[in-house]
Write a protein that holds these residues in place. Structure first.
Motif, PDB file in Angstrom:
ATOM      1  N   ARG A   1       2.270   9.470  -5.641  1.00 33.86           N
ATOM      2  CA  ARG A   1       2.872  10.780  -5.336  1.00 33.86           C
ATOM      3  C   ARG A   1       3.884  11.182  -6.402  1.00 33.86           C
ATOM      4  O   ARG A   1       3.982  12.353  -6.755  1.00 33.86           O
TER       5      ARG A   1
ATOM      6  N   GLU B   1       0.843  -1.201   0.000  1.00 40.52           N
ATOM      7  CA  GLU B   1       0.000   0.000   0.000  1.00 40.52           C
ATOM      8  C   GLU B   1       0.874   1.244   0.000  1.00 40.52           C
ATOM      9  O   GLU B   1       0.595   2.219  -0.690  1.00 40.52           O
ATOM     10  N   ILE B   2       1.940   1.189   0.795  1.00 37.67           N
ATOM     11  CA  ILE B   2       2.883   2.313   0.849  1.00 37.67           C
ATOM     12  C   ILE B   2       3.546   2.499  -0.515  1.00 37.67           C
ATOM     13  O   ILE B   2       3.761   3.623  -0.974  1.00 37.67           O
TER      14      ILE B   2
ATOM     15  N   ASN C   1       5.626   6.900   3.697  1.00 35.50           N
ATOM     16  CA  ASN C   1       4.444   7.774   3.562  1.00 35.50           C
ATOM     17  C   ASN C   1       3.278   7.160   4.317  1.00 35.50           C
ATOM     18  O   ASN C   1       3.398   6.056   4.851  1.00 35.50           O
ATOM     19  N   GLU C   2       2.169   7.886   4.326  1.00 35.04           N
ATOM     20  CA  GLU C   2       0.952   7.315   4.880  1.00 35.04           C
ATOM     21  C   GLU C   2      -0.049   7.145   3.749  1.00 35.04           C
ATOM     22  O   GLU C   2      -0.491   8.142   3.161  1.00 35.04           O
ATOM     23  N   PRO C   3      -0.367   5.906   3.403  1.00 28.11           N
ATOM     24  CA  PRO C   3      -1.227   5.686   2.235  1.00 28.11           C
ATOM     25  C   PRO C   3      -2.601   6.329   2.390  1.00 28.11           C
ATOM     26  O   PRO C   3      -3.153   6.379   3.489  1.00 28.11           O
ATOM     27  N   ARG C   4      -3.113   6.841   1.277  1.00 26.69           N
ATOM     28  CA  ARG C   4      -4.441   7.464   1.283  1.00 26.69           C
ATOM     29  C   ARG C   4      -5.528   6.396   1.278  1.00 26.69           C
ATOM     30  O   ARG C   4      -5.281   5.245   0.916  1.00 26.69           O
ATOM     31  N   TYR C   5      -6.721   6.803   1.689  1.00 26.98           N
ATOM     32  CA  TYR C   5      -7.884   5.948   1.515  1.00 26.98           C
ATOM     33  C   TYR C   5      -8.491   6.267   0.163  1.00 26.98           C
ATOM     34  O   TYR C   5      -8.504   7.417  -0.259  1.00 26.98           O
TER      35      TYR C   5
ATOM     36  N   MET D   1      -6.959   3.706  -5.508  1.00 33.35           N
ATOM     37  CA  MET D   1      -6.023   4.666  -4.913  1.00 33.35           C
ATOM     38  C   MET D   1      -5.443   5.589  -5.975  1.00 33.35           C
ATOM     39  O   MET D   1      -5.125   6.741  -5.699  1.00 33.35           O
TER      40      MET D   1
ATOM     41  N   GLU E   1       1.068   4.173  -2.839  1.00 34.85           N
ATOM     42  CA  GLU E   1       0.980   5.588  -2.480  1.00 34.85           C
ATOM     43  C   GLU E   1       2.182   6.368  -3.020  1.00 34.85           C
ATOM     44  O   GLU E   1       2.029   7.453  -3.586  1.00 34.85           O
ATOM     45  N   GLU E   2       3.373   5.810  -2.854  1.00 36.98           N
ATOM     46  CA  GLU E   2       4.577   6.515  -3.291  1.00 36.98           C
ATOM     47  C   GLU E   2       4.577   6.689  -4.815  1.00 36.98           C
ATOM     48  O   GLU E   2       4.963   7.748  -5.327  1.00 36.98           O
TER      49      GLU E   2
END
Lengths: 248, 309
Positions: free
Chosen positions: A48, A40-41, A181-185, A78, A44-45
């Motif tokens: 980004r 998940e991280i 990072n902190e993954p988004r919902y 995501m 997210e990355e």
């Protein structure tokens, strides 16, 4: 630049795994399954990097059962652009996973393959490093910070003594650690949109990879159980206990 | 069987993690060591003294200074022509390099072994240590990483192995070291500390973590650890983290302060000999594994404890 993001469907982070009585493995029937948290991280990355204009397309890949489609839909919701499911009901070891990913990378030519440092089921911590070896490309494992800079990527890594920064020429493999990072919902509209994003289904044989396991698991057992000890009433009692241990 | 063990070092000194890996390797067969680094002959000399070691291979080259996997893995793979097993401690260095070696050899690695059960059979933790798998490798060569807490340390003195200089292909030219931020501390390293004082999210912030945890650790000559929550919240740096994905520790005494005891944290410390827990929630899962528990407000209890010890 494309980013390839492999994701794995695993037992949910919050579920306590139960070992089957016959020693054949961990009981996954009717257990909540989710995307591996480290993956998940990675998703997210990748998103980004795309948002920062460093990447154009994100391709999520999963190797696993038909239900791994759900995991890929999560990645699409995501923000991944399309997905590839390499469907198999067999358990595929990191080495075979790396071989399949290598074949996909040969077709897709991503600038970065971004994946979790380990899956929380088998805790192997191997796939990214193996993929890097098979591709003959550099690896930035246990990433804490990732910066794409022209034709290279600078990765700050979490190591035993603190942090280490390395510079890798692209294409490169990056494996993600917890604090990247902190993954988004995924928002509801994005979940709906994700249903229409392309998802291609393949099989390991499409990539000419033999997934026969190299490790034979002969038994899976419960770890030795620790018994709860006693509670003490106050600090004085604790001090006495600690002194009895001979450390103070 | 001939094994090749990765010597963990900083080019000046050998690290203790090597010694547990040597013990694991000695259960498989003859132990050879590999010291790869730059200006690291002193490390090879130190390693040659480990009891039971047959030979030390020394690859001294600027390309190996920071143990970049891209440069070091081909060196190791080339040595595997005349070794049967590559054994590395499951440190961040070992975890970075070993799978790269395994893939070059077309071998499926056995990660983080807890015991050697047979020539190619090992136990290893899965699911954050909630299950223990017994696995047998069917590959011709073995690549294994070793959980340090599961094996006794080999004696650092008593051997007198021959040192043989070797060379490899050097710099692969695809990666370079930029910098490092390594904390300098007189405190014992977490993985070898006899006593660890560990703090959780209940510590509130970096200042209170320092104010409450450090004096107690000083008093006990202890290493300082933290839960993932405390690290994520920025109380302490990442290298303090104990748990499934952080450091695995097994000290004589582990003191958990304001740590609830998530399974991922327990995975990293439940093999400690004695666990002491201080937590204000009497139902916190940490008490299920603690030998000694004290229910109370850490902000009152910890200073009093520090003072009375």
């Amino acid at each position: 630049m494309k980013i390839l993001v492999p994701v794995k469907r695993v037992i949910d982070y919050n579920v306590k795994p139960r070992v089957k009585a016959d020693g054949s493995g961990v009981d996954l029937a009717n257990v909540k399954m989710s995307m591996n948290p480290f993956d998940e991280i990675a998703v997210e990355e990748a998103i980004r990097l795309k948002e920062a204009g460093k990447a154009e397309e994100i391709i999520a890949v999963s190797i696993g059962p038909a239900k791994a489609q759900e995991t890929l839909r999560t990645a699409l919701a995501m923000g991944a652009d399309r997905a590839i499911l390499v469907e198999t009901d067999d358990e595929v070891e990191p080495l075979a996973v790396a071989k399949i990913l290598k074949a996909i990378a040969d077709e897709e030519t991503p600038g970065i393959v971004m994946l979790g440092k380990q899956a929380i089921d088998d805790d192997s911590n191997q796939t990214g490093q193996m993929l890097a070896a098979l591709m003959g490309r550099p690896q930035g494992t246990f990433a804490n910070t990732v910066e794409v800079d022209g034709d290279s990527v600078v990765v700050k890594r979490e190591v035993d003594g603190g942090l280490e920064t390395v510079k890798l020429s692209l294409p490169a493999i990056v494996t993600t650690d917890l604090r990247l990072n902190e993954p988004r919902y995924a928002s509801l509209p994005n979940i709906m949109k994700a249903k229409k994003k392309p998802l291609e289904t393949k099989s390991p044989s499409d990539y000419g990879v033999d997934t026969a396991p190299r490790l034979k698991t002969t038994n899976v057992s419960e770890p030795p159980v620790r018994q709860a000890g006693e509670k003490v009433e106050d600090v004085d009692a604790l001090v006495a206990k600690i002194k009895a241990l001979g450390i103070a | 069987m001939k094994t090749l063990v990765w010597v963990e070092h900083d080019n000046a000194e050998m690290k203790d993690a090597t010694l547990s890996a040597v013990t694991a390797a000695s259960k498989l067969g003859e132990v050879h060591l590999l010291v790869a680094g730059s200006g690291c002959r002193a490390v090879a000399e130190q390693a040659a003294k480990i009891a039971g070691v047959g030979k030390v291979h020394l690859a001294d080259d600027a390309a190996y200074e920071h143990a970049l996997a891209e440069n070091v893995a081909p060196l190791i793979a080339a040595q595997m022509g005349h070794h049967d097993a590559f054994v590395a401690p499951a440190t961040t260095t070992g975890k970075n390099i070993a799978p790269r070696v395994a893939a070059l050899l077309d071998v499926m690695q056995v990660s983080d072994i807890l015991s050697v059960e047979g020539e190619k059979t090992f136990t290893r933790p899965i699911y954050a240590g909630n299950a223990i798998a017994t696995v047998e490798s069917t590959d011709e060569k073995l690549v294994v990483t070793v959980r340090g807490t599961a094996f006794e340390k080999a004696a650092a003195e008593g051997g007198s192995a021959e040192i043989e200089d070797i060379s490899g292909s050097g710099d692969a030219g695809i990666s370079s070291f930029v910098s490092q931020e390594i904390a300098e501390s007189d405190r014992p390293e977490l993985t070898s500390a006899k006593v660890i004082v560990s703090g959780g999210r209940a510590l509130k912030d970096a200042e209170t973590f320092e104010e409450y945890i450090t004096p107690l650790a000083d008093k006990l000559g202890a290493g300082i650890g933290a839960s993932r929550a405390a690290v994520d919240a920025g109380y302490v740096p990442n290298d303090y983290q104990v748990g499934q994905t952080g450091k695995i520790v097994a000290p004589e005494v582990y003191i958990a302060i304001g740590i609830s005891g998530a399974i991922q944290h327990l995975a990293g410390m439940k093999d400690s000999k004695t666990i002491i827990a201080i937590n204000k929630d009497e139902d916190a899962p940490i008490f299920q594994v603690a030998d000694i528990g004290l229910v109370g407000d850490l902000f009152k209890v910890v200073p009093e404890l520090t003072e009375k010890l």
